[in-house]
Design a protein around this motif. Structure first.
Motif, PDB file in Angstrom:
ATOM      1  N   TRP A  29      -6.738  -4.192 -12.535  1.00  0.00           N
ATOM      2  CA  TRP A  29      -6.690  -4.570 -11.121  1.00  0.00           C
ATOM      3  C   TRP A  29      -5.318  -5.090 -10.711  1.00  0.00           C
ATOM      4  CZ3 TRP A  29      -8.255  -3.548  -6.624  1.00  0.00           C
ATOM      5  CH2 TRP A  29      -8.204  -4.447  -5.578  1.00  0.00           C
ATOM      6  N   ASP A  30      -4.640  -5.811 -11.581  1.00  0.00           N
ATOM      7  CA  ASP A  30      -3.319  -6.338 -11.243  1.00  0.00           C
ATOM      8  C   ASP A  30      -2.283  -5.228 -11.111  1.00  0.00           C
ATOM      9  OD1 ASP A  30      -4.309  -8.918 -11.279  1.00  0.00           O
ATOM     10  OD2 ASP A  30      -3.789  -9.221 -13.381  1.00  0.00           O
ATOM     11  N   GLN A  31      -2.514  -4.082 -11.721  1.00  0.00           N
ATOM     12  CA  GLN A  31      -1.565  -2.976 -11.685  1.00  0.00           C
ATOM     13  C   GLN A  31      -1.827  -2.014 -10.525  1.00  0.00           C
ATOM     14  OE1 GLN A  31      -2.242  -1.232 -15.489  1.00  0.00           O
ATOM     15  NE2 GLN A  31      -1.525  -3.031 -16.600  1.00  0.00           N
ATOM     16  N   ILE A  32      -2.979  -2.102  -9.907  1.00  0.00           N
ATOM     17  CA  ILE A  32      -3.341  -1.189  -8.825  1.00  0.00           C
ATOM     18  C   ILE A  32      -2.594  -1.597  -7.555  1.00  0.00           C
ATOM     19  CG2 ILE A  32      -5.241  -0.297  -7.418  1.00  0.00           C
ATOM     20  CD1 ILE A  32      -5.401   0.532 -10.346  1.00  0.00           C
ATOM     21  N   VAL A  33      -1.930  -0.637  -6.918  1.00  0.00           N
ATOM     22  CA  VAL A  33      -1.158  -0.911  -5.704  1.00  0.00           C
ATOM     23  C   VAL A  33      -1.720  -0.143  -4.511  1.00  0.00           C
ATOM     24  CG1 VAL A  33       1.128  -0.745  -4.639  1.00  0.00           C
ATOM     25  CG2 VAL A  33       0.917  -1.332  -7.056  1.00  0.00           C
ATOM     26  N   TYR A  34      -2.101   1.118  -4.726  1.00  0.00           N
ATOM     27  CA  TYR A  34      -2.523   1.995  -3.636  1.00  0.00           C
ATOM     28  C   TYR A  34      -4.032   2.196  -3.654  1.00  0.00           C
ATOM     29  CZ  TYR A  34       2.435   2.890  -3.933  1.00  0.00           C
ATOM     30  OH  TYR A  34       3.789   2.730  -3.984  1.00  0.00           O
ATOM     31  N   CYS A  35      -4.591   2.498  -2.490  1.00  0.00           N
ATOM     32  CA  CYS A  35      -6.038   2.640  -2.371  1.00  0.00           C
ATOM     33  C   CYS A  35      -6.531   3.990  -2.876  1.00  0.00           C
ATOM     34  CB  CYS A  35      -6.469   2.436  -0.926  1.00  0.00           C
ATOM     35  SG  CYS A  35      -5.887   3.704   0.213  1.00  0.00           S
ATOM     36  N   SER A  36      -5.665   4.986  -2.952  1.00  0.00           N
ATOM     37  CA  SER A  36      -6.114   6.324  -3.332  1.00  0.00           C
ATOM     38  C   SER A  36      -4.960   7.129  -3.919  1.00  0.00           C
ATOM     39  CB  SER A  36      -6.661   7.063  -2.110  1.00  0.00           C
ATOM     40  OG  SER A  36      -5.620   7.276  -1.172  1.00  0.00           O
ATOM     41  N   ARG A  37      -5.294   8.260  -4.489  1.00  0.00           N
ATOM     42  CA  ARG A  37      -4.268   9.178  -5.001  1.00  0.00           C
ATOM     43  C   ARG A  37      -3.415   9.717  -3.862  1.00  0.00           C
ATOM     44  NH1 ARG A  37      -8.269  12.439  -8.993  1.00  0.00           N
ATOM     45  NH2 ARG A  37      -8.293  10.895 -10.659  1.00  0.00           N
ATOM     46  N   ARG A  38      -4.041   9.937  -2.733  1.00  0.00           N
ATOM     47  CA  ARG A  38      -3.312  10.451  -1.574  1.00  0.00           C
ATOM     48  C   ARG A  38      -2.225   9.478  -1.132  1.00  0.00           C
ATOM     49  NH1 ARG A  38      -5.995  12.156   4.242  1.00  0.00           N
ATOM     50  NH2 ARG A  38      -4.048  12.728   5.217  1.00  0.00           N
ATOM     51  N   CYS A  39      -2.534   8.200  -1.071  1.00  0.00           N
ATOM     52  CA  CYS A  39      -1.540   7.195  -0.678  1.00  0.00           C
ATOM     53  C   CYS A  39      -0.465   7.033  -1.754  1.00  0.00           C
ATOM     54  CB  CYS A  39      -2.208   5.853  -0.397  1.00  0.00           C
ATOM     55  SG  CYS A  39      -3.064   5.824   1.189  1.00  0.00           S
ATOM     56  N   ARG A  40      -0.851   7.113  -3.010  1.00  0.00           N
ATOM     57  CA  ARG A  40       0.134   7.023  -4.087  1.00  0.00           C
ATOM     58  C   ARG A  40       1.120   8.186  -3.989  1.00  0.00           C
ATOM     59  NH1 ARG A  40      -2.911   6.676  -8.947  1.00  0.00           N
ATOM     60  NH2 ARG A  40      -2.924   8.940  -9.010  1.00  0.00           N
ATOM     61  N   GLY A  41       0.623   9.385  -3.712  1.00  0.00           N
ATOM     62  CA  GLY A  41       1.489  10.543  -3.553  1.00  0.00           C
ATOM     63  C   GLY A  41       2.370  10.440  -2.319  1.00  0.00           C
ATOM     64  N   ALA A  42       1.834   9.902  -1.244  1.00  0.00           N
ATOM     65  CA  ALA A  42       2.616   9.738  -0.021  1.00  0.00           C
ATOM     66  C   ALA A  42       3.731   8.723  -0.218  1.00  0.00           C
ATOM     67  CB  ALA A  42       1.705   9.306   1.125  1.00  0.00           C
ATOM     68  N   ALA A  43       3.496   7.708  -1.010  1.00  0.00           N
ATOM     69  CA  ALA A  43       4.514   6.688  -1.270  1.00  0.00           C
ATOM     70  C   ALA A  43       5.671   7.266  -2.066  1.00  0.00           C
ATOM     71  CB  ALA A  43       3.909   5.509  -2.014  1.00  0.00           C
ATOM     72  N   VAL A  44       5.389   8.178  -2.969  1.00  0.00           N
ATOM     73  CA  VAL A  44       6.436   8.810  -3.770  1.00  0.00           C
ATOM     74  C   VAL A  44       7.281   9.725  -2.895  1.00  0.00           C
ATOM     75  CG1 VAL A  44       6.861  10.419  -5.673  1.00  0.00           C
ATOM     76  CG2 VAL A  44       5.139   8.638  -5.904  1.00  0.00           C
ATOM     77  N   ARG A  45       6.662  10.401  -1.950  1.00  0.00           N
ATOM     78  CA  ARG A  45       7.380  11.324  -1.066  1.00  0.00           C
ATOM     79  C   ARG A  45       8.133  10.634   0.058  1.00  0.00           C
ATOM     80  NH1 ARG A  45       2.432  13.955  -1.735  1.00  0.00           N
ATOM     81  NH2 ARG A  45       1.731  13.186   0.271  1.00  0.00           N
ATOM     82  N   THR A  46       7.795   9.383   0.364  1.00  0.00           N
ATOM     83  CA  THR A  46       8.408   8.665   1.462  1.00  0.00           C
ATOM     84  C   THR A  46       9.810   8.192   1.088  1.00  0.00           C
ATOM     85  OG1 THR A  46       6.236   7.896   2.169  1.00  0.00           O
ATOM     86  CG2 THR A  46       8.130   6.733   3.048  1.00  0.00           C
ATOM     87  N   PRO A  47      10.843   8.566   1.847  1.00  0.00           N
ATOM     88  CA  PRO A  47      12.179   8.055   1.546  1.00  0.00           C
ATOM     89  C   PRO A  47      12.255   6.545   1.767  1.00  0.00           C
ATOM     90  CG  PRO A  47      12.228   9.606   3.403  1.00  0.00           C
ATOM     91  CD  PRO A  47      10.813   9.462   2.971  1.00  0.00           C
ATOM     92  N   GLY A  48      12.992   5.875   0.912  1.00  0.00           N
ATOM     93  CA  GLY A  48      13.148   4.429   1.041  1.00  0.00           C
ATOM     94  C   GLY A  48      12.025   3.639   0.429  1.00  0.00           C
TER      95      GLY A  48
END
Length: 51
Positions: A29-48
């Motif tokens: 639980w302490d390592q979880i940052v994003y609510c879903s795989r979709r958000c995790r992927g969007a964070a990687v693609r987001t510049p900055g």
């Protein structure tokens, strides 16, 4: 009903999400940052992003 400490807010979509049994039983639980795989992927693609 989950405790407030079991709620995090996704930095990508802003939605609150709760601790899942799978995450708490594995101690992740302490390592979880994003609510879903979709958000995790969007964070990687987001510049900055921090990653």
């Amino acid at each position: 009903m989950p405790d407030q400490r079991d709620v995090k807010v996704c930095p990508v979509c802003g939605r609150p999400f709760h601790n899942r049994k799978k995450w708490s039983s594995r101690g992740q639980w302490d390592q979880i940052v994003y609510c879903s795989r979709r958000c995790r992927g969007a964070a990687v693609r987001t510049p900055g992003s921090s990653r």
